[in-house]
Design a protein around this motif. Structure first.
Motif, PDB file in Angstrom:
ATOM      1  N   GLN A   5      -7.752  -6.757  -3.304  1.00  8.33           N
ATOM      2  CA  GLN A   5      -7.810  -5.712  -2.282  1.00  8.33           C
ATOM      3  C   GLN A   5      -6.867  -4.551  -2.628  1.00  8.33           C
ATOM      4  N   LYS A  48      -7.723   5.492  -5.633  1.00  8.93           N
ATOM      5  CA  LYS A  48      -6.883   6.656  -5.866  1.00  8.93           C
ATOM      6  C   LYS A  48      -6.947   7.138  -7.318  1.00  8.93           C
ATOM      7  N   PRO A  84      -9.645   4.826  -0.703  1.00  6.81           N
ATOM      8  CA  PRO A  84      -8.500   4.166  -0.073  1.00  6.81           C
ATOM      9  C   PRO A  84      -8.701   3.950   1.427  1.00  6.81           C
ATOM     10  N   GLN A  85      -9.353   4.888   2.094  1.00  6.79           N
ATOM     11  CA  GLN A  85      -9.589   4.745   3.524  1.00  6.79           C
ATOM     12  C   GLN A  85     -10.489   3.561   3.815  1.00  6.79           C
ATOM     13  N   ARG A 101      -9.161  -3.907   5.298  1.00  5.95           N
ATOM     14  CA  ARG A 101      -7.960  -4.722   5.433  1.00  5.95           C
ATOM     15  C   ARG A 101      -7.614  -4.969   6.898  1.00  5.95           C
ATOM     16  N   ASP A 132       1.078   4.270  -2.761  1.00  7.41           N
ATOM     17  CA  ASP A 132       1.077   5.671  -2.343  1.00  7.41           C
ATOM     18  C   ASP A 132       2.232   6.445  -2.970  1.00  7.41           C
ATOM     19  N   PHE A 181       0.841  -1.204   0.000  1.00  9.00           N
ATOM     20  CA  PHE A 181       0.000   0.000   0.000  1.00  9.00           C
ATOM     21  C   PHE A 181       0.875   1.251   0.000  1.00  9.00           C
ATOM     22  N   TYR A 199      -7.708  -0.568  -3.723  1.00  7.15           N
ATOM     23  CA  TYR A 199      -7.019   0.584  -3.153  1.00  7.15           C
ATOM     24  C   TYR A 199      -6.490   1.495  -4.266  1.00  7.15           C
ATOM     25  N   VAL A 253     -10.793   0.874   1.977  1.00  6.44           N
ATOM     26  CA  VAL A 253     -10.032  -0.352   1.732  1.00  6.44           C
ATOM     27  C   VAL A 253      -9.110  -0.647   2.896  1.00  6.44           C
ATOM     28  N   ARG A 254      -8.446   0.366   3.436  1.00  6.32           N
ATOM     29  CA  ARG A 254      -7.566   0.155   4.580  1.00  6.32           C
ATOM     30  C   ARG A 254      -8.352  -0.338   5.797  1.00  6.32           C
TER      31      ARG A 254
END
Length: 287
Positions: A233, A241, A278-279, A285, A192, A188, A237, A281-282
């Motif tokens: 997953q 983005k 993205p938040q 996870r 980024d 991840f 993410y 997905v995190r």
């Protein structure tokens, strides 16, 4: 035809007839350039028929962009002819090398990320783009070891290549997962750090899990099975983005039925439509 913001699949001879007979709802097809560098015959007849119906992306595996030798001019000429013949919406190649002297190796090999390799790769990409008269996309590699002489992290190296050459990028999410597992990176964090603004295509593929001599996980980029849940997953993410991005399902060995391959593409399209942040997905996870 431009490549739509949909999912596509690699076009394989085993599926030619079914595709042409049923004309399935699929975003685009992609082929390896080196498989169509002959002058004619059945491969070209089928590819031309598919190209009449669908957008086409061309993916090279033989330019050896990272090699410490000049680019093969005959290969580059044949590639230019192929692009002129089929006018693909996108053309991509690998950040790798596959030649040494007069020998060509049946593999895509990594190189250290140094100022010297940066200059060489940027020069080769400039030559390719000038010869073809169009932009190429550069794909991040699947790697298994790191070079002690590297002075750039991989995303930073790719970002600098892109800045110097103006090339586009192909983000292979499966390669990110494979390399991150093998080298104990955070995938991840890799996404980024990646220059996402230049990404025009994504690849997804299956891998084979093995272990190294110390019994640590070792993933082999085999393209012979469905996309792994962890890669899905990571893809979610990246899409969070990037937004919807042309996405290819690569499946090059132990080919499934056309229906199974199309289902993988439809799963990618579902991710693009759901467009989780993205938040989110995190949280999924870690939850």
């Amino acid at each position: 035809m431009n490549i739509p913001q949909r999912a596509g699949v690699g076009l394989k001879p085993q599926h030619y007839r079914e595709i042409l007979e049923t004309v399935p709802d699929i975003g685009f097809f992609e082929v390896h350039a080196e498989n169509y560098m002959g002058a004619g015959g059945p491969p070209h007849r089928y590819l031309a028929a598919v190209r009449d119906l669908y957008p086409l992306s061309l993916h090279g595996v033989g330019l050896s962009i990272g090699a410490a030798r000049p680019l093969d001019q005959d290969h580059l000429r044949r590639l230019k002819d192929l692009i002129a013949r089929y006018q693909p919406g996108l053309f991509s190649e690998h950040l790798a090398w596959s030649s040494h002297g007069e020998a060509f190796l049946n593999d895509l090999l990594p190189m250290p990320y140094t100022k010297e390799t940066l200059r060489r790769i940027a020069s080769h990409i400039d030559e390719v783009q000038e010869t073809l008269g169009r932009q190429m996309l550069l794909e991040n590699p699947s790697t298994y070891v790191a070079f002690t002489e590297s002075t750039y992290a991989e995303p930073d190296f790719i970002a600098e290549v892109q800045r110097r050459t103006g090339c586009g990028l192909l983000l292979d999410v499966s390669n990110v997962h494979v390399a991150s597992t093998n080298q104990q990176w955070d995938p991840f964090a890799y996404i980024d750090a990646y220059p996402l603004v230049a990404v025009q295509e994504i690849h997804l593929a299956g891998f084979t899990p093995e272990t190294d001599e110390k019994q640590r996980p070792l993933l082999i980029d085999t393209h012979n099975r469905p996309v792994d849940p962890l890669v899905w997953q990571l893809y979610a993410y990246a899409i969070g983005k990037l937004g919807p991005t042309p996405t290819l399902i690569e499946w090059d060995a132990d080919l499934p039925s056309w229906g199974e391959l199309q289902a993988e593409a439809m799963r990618a399209e579902a991710h693009m439509k759901s467009h989780a942040t993205p938040q989110e997905v995190r949280l999924a996870r870690t939850g």
